[in-house]
Design a protein around this motif. Structure first.
Motif, short mmCIF file in Angstrom:
data_model
loop_
_atom_site.label_atom_id
_atom_site.label_comp_id
_atom_site.label_asym_id
_atom_site.label_seq_id
_atom_site.Cartn_x
_atom_site.Cartn_y
_atom_site.Cartn_z
N ASP A 98 0.83 -1.20 0.00
CA ASP A 98 0.00 0.00 0.00
C ASP A 98 0.87 1.26 0.00
O ASP A 98 0.58 2.22 -0.70
CB ASP A 98 -0.95 -0.01 1.20
N ARG A 99 1.96 1.22 0.76
CA ARG A 99 2.84 2.39 0.85
C ARG A 99 3.53 2.66 -0.48
O ARG A 99 3.58 3.79 -0.94
CB ARG A 99 3.89 2.12 1.96
N ILE A 100 4.06 1.61 -1.09
CA ILE A 100 4.85 1.85 -2.31
C ILE A 100 3.95 2.23 -3.49
O ILE A 100 4.29 3.10 -4.29
CB ILE A 100 5.79 0.66 -2.64
N VAL A 101 2.78 1.61 -3.57
CA VAL A 101 1.87 1.93 -4.69
C VAL A 101 1.44 3.39 -4.56
O VAL A 101 1.48 4.16 -5.54
CB VAL A 101 0.65 0.98 -4.72
N ASN A 146 2.67 6.32 -7.31
CA ASN A 146 1.62 7.04 -8.05
C ASN A 146 1.68 8.53 -7.75
O ASN A 146 1.52 9.36 -8.65
CB ASN A 146 0.24 6.45 -7.75
N ALA A 147 1.95 8.88 -6.48
CA ALA A 147 2.05 10.30 -6.12
C ALA A 147 3.23 10.97 -6.83
O ALA A 147 3.19 12.16 -7.10
CB ALA A 147 2.19 10.44 -4.61
N LEU A 148 4.25 10.19 -7.15
CA LEU A 148 5.40 10.75 -7.87
C LEU A 148 5.16 10.85 -9.38
O LEU A 148 6.02 11.30 -10.12
CB LEU A 148 6.64 9.88 -7.63
N GLY A 149 4.02 10.33 -9.82
CA GLY A 149 3.72 10.37 -11.26
C GLY A 149 4.24 9.14 -11.98
O GLY A 149 4.28 9.11 -13.21
N LEU A 150 4.66 8.12 -11.20
CA LEU A 150 5.11 6.86 -11.81
C LEU A 150 3.95 5.88 -11.67
O LEU A 150 3.83 5.19 -10.65
CB LEU A 150 6.37 6.35 -11.12
N SER A 151 3.11 5.85 -12.65
CA SER A 151 1.85 5.12 -12.55
C SER A 151 2.08 3.62 -12.29
O SER A 151 2.82 2.96 -13.01
CB SER A 151 1.08 5.34 -13.86
N THR A 152 1.46 3.13 -11.23
CA THR A 152 1.70 1.76 -10.76
C THR A 152 0.39 1.11 -10.36
O THR A 152 -0.27 1.59 -9.44
CB THR A 152 2.64 1.80 -9.53
N LEU A 184 11.43 6.04 -1.91
CA LEU A 184 10.49 6.98 -2.54
C LEU A 184 11.04 8.40 -2.47
O LEU A 184 10.94 9.17 -3.43
CB LEU A 184 9.12 6.89 -1.85
N GLU A 185 11.65 8.71 -1.32
CA GLU A 185 12.20 10.05 -1.16
C GLU A 185 13.35 10.28 -2.16
O GLU A 185 13.41 11.31 -2.81
CB GLU A 185 12.75 10.16 0.26
N ARG A 186 14.19 9.27 -2.31
CA ARG A 186 15.32 9.40 -3.25
C ARG A 186 14.83 9.54 -4.69
O ARG A 186 15.37 10.33 -5.46
CB ARG A 186 16.22 8.18 -3.14
N ILE A 187 13.82 8.73 -5.03
CA ILE A 187 13.31 8.81 -6.41
C ILE A 187 12.67 10.19 -6.62
O ILE A 187 12.86 10.83 -7.66
CB ILE A 187 12.31 7.66 -6.70
N GLY A 188 11.94 10.66 -5.61
CA GLY A 188 11.31 11.97 -5.67
C GLY A 188 12.36 13.07 -5.87
O GLY A 188 12.19 13.97 -6.69
N GLN A 189 13.47 12.95 -5.14
CA GLN A 189 14.53 13.97 -5.27
C GLN A 189 15.10 13.97 -6.69
O GLN A 189 15.33 15.01 -7.28
CB GLN A 189 15.65 13.68 -4.28
N LEU A 190 15.29 12.74 -7.20
CA LEU A 190 15.83 12.64 -8.56
C LEU A 190 14.89 13.34 -9.56
O LEU A 190 15.33 13.97 -10.50
CB LEU A 190 15.98 11.15 -8.93
N VAL A 198 10.40 16.08 -7.39
CA VAL A 198 9.03 16.15 -6.83
C VAL A 198 9.01 15.44 -5.46
O VAL A 198 9.89 14.65 -5.15
CB VAL A 198 7.96 15.46 -7.73
N THR A 199 7.99 15.73 -4.67
CA THR A 199 7.87 15.05 -3.38
C THR A 199 6.60 14.20 -3.38
O THR A 199 5.56 14.64 -3.86
CB THR A 199 7.75 16.06 -2.21
N ALA A 200 6.75 12.99 -2.81
CA ALA A 200 5.58 12.09 -2.77
C ALA A 200 4.71 12.44 -1.57
O ALA A 200 5.21 12.85 -0.55
CB ALA A 200 6.05 10.66 -2.64
#
Ligand code: GLU
Length: 386
Positions: free
Chosen positions: A300-303, A307-313, A375-381, A384-386
């Motif tokens: 639930d957390r990762i999905v 999705n909040a980062l715009g990486l549709s899952t 998620l934070e690292r991917i967001g930083q890359l 955007v922030t999740a």
């Protein structure tokens, strides 16, 4: 000296990308780089203590010698009981072959079944090793595409349309790696019916049966055991990946042939791990329940985060993988995986070898803290922030 000439068979073999990315993440960690590995699908939990104790006891009792090729009778009896209790299936111990992981069971099956050019129908996206094993055995994998918008569900009609004179088997994997799709009873029943109509074998890889959330696991063999080879093992259910115990249950002539192959290759699976697996299968189910609840929270957390980062899952019903659409990274999946590893320090597997272009696979068999950091690292890359 002339260069060593390798066989044509091995020159065509692609190394496992799930294991390659995992090895790269481990190497970076050894170099002191803090990488979060979401690559190989491997529960992060430790093997339960009572299972380890059974291994210690086996060693103390000198159960450290060769075993029968197909595994000790006590383990095959425990597997037969498990198949009865959990799956409603009736198998005799001589219809069961224990191997060095589910991978060897599958490998033995393809080697026993396929002549050059024989086809195996495989839903795609598929686990990276299926087409490679089929091709290595001389066969031809025939993909049946499934899509994210339909939750990667399999259309039995699409399977039926791919049956031809060379088809020998239909391979299904529910809950599925890498998509997490769980097939409903009706789909599985139809696949077994199609196989029966055309005299084919269904190979059903049920390794993730216990890692399932809002769906119910149905064993293909419950619709006709004579038509089905069931593959399962201890790795995912009991956090025993390194112990390497898998098994196959099916028609005796096929199991006998698989045993003959194993007898000329590995002789038998590890004796100590076999005794540990008896403890796993006949012990409490508390670990399985605990792991399932933890995996559900993580899913639930990762999905939500991706999705909040715009990486549709899509939300998977089972296993512990998600398939994220990486179009927002404006790169193909190989390049996206590379920058995720090198810049965000998050190891993921590119969709390429799963037949899932434009996606990467993330395993969430890791702690909630690690998932949050990833998620934070991917967001930083991505800025955007999740
Ligand atoms: N089956 C797991 C995965 O897909 C373990 C690694 C492997 O054998 O591929 O990641």
């Amino acid at each position: 000296m002339a260069p060593i000439q390798l066989s044509e068979r091995v020159r065509k073999l692609k190394p496992s990308s799930t294991l390659a990315v995992t090895a790269r993440a481990m190497q970076l960690r050894r170099e002191g780089i803090d990488v979060i590995s979401m690559a190989a699908g491997e529960p992060d939990f430790d093997t339960p203590e009572h299972i380890k104790q059974a291994a210690v006891q086996a060693m103390r009792e000198g159960k450290t010698k060769y075993t029968p090729v197909q595994g000790v009778p006590e383990l095959r009896e425990a597997i037969a009981e498990k198949l009865k209790r959990e799956n409603g299936l009736t198998y005799r111990p001589d219809q069961i072959s224990v191997s060095t992981g589910g991978k060897q069971a599958l490998f033995n099956a393809f080697m026993a079944l396929l002549d050059p050019g024989d086809e195996v129908i495989v839903p795609a996206p598929y686990w990276v090793s299926y087409p490679e094993m089929i091709s290595f055995a001389g066969g031809v994998p025939v993909a049946v595409p499934t899509g994210a918008s339909a939750g990667y569900q399999l259309d039995p009609q699409a399977v039926a349309e791919r049956v031809g004179p060379k088809t020998r088997a239909i391979l299904i994997n529910s809950p599925a790696n890498p998509t997490g799709a769980v097939y409903p009873e009706e789909t599985i029943r139809r696949v077994v019916e199609i196989a029966a109509q055309h005299g084919l074998l269904v190979i059903t890889d049920e390794m993730y049966e216990h890692i399932i959330y809002d769906a119910v696991h149905v064993s293909a063999a419950s619709f006709g055991a004579e038509q089905v080879l069931t593959i399962n093992g201890a790795s995912k259910a009991y956090a025993m990946t390194g112990w390497r115990i898998g098994y196959a249950a099916g028609p005796k002539p096929l199991i006998d042939a698989m045993n003959a192959i194993q007898g000329q290759s590995t002789s038998n699976p590890n004796s100590i791990a076999q005794w540990a697996t008896i403890a796993a299968l006949s012990g409490s189910a508390a670990f399985i329940q605990m792991a399932r609840e933890q995996f559900r929270l993580r899913r639930d957390r990762i999905v939500a985060g991706l999705n909040a980062l715009g990486l549709s899952t899509p939300t998977p019903d089972g296993a512990f993988y998600v398939m994220a659409d990486i179009s927002a990274l404006h790169r193909d999946e190989l390049e996206a995986s590379r920058i995720l590893l090198e810049q965000a320090r998050v190891a993921v597997v590119p969709g390429t070898d799963f037949a899932a272009p434009g996606r990467v696979r993330l395993s969430y068999a890791t702690s909630l803290e690690q998932i949050a950091s990833a998620l934070e690292r991917i967001g930083q890359l991505m800025g955007v922030t999740a």
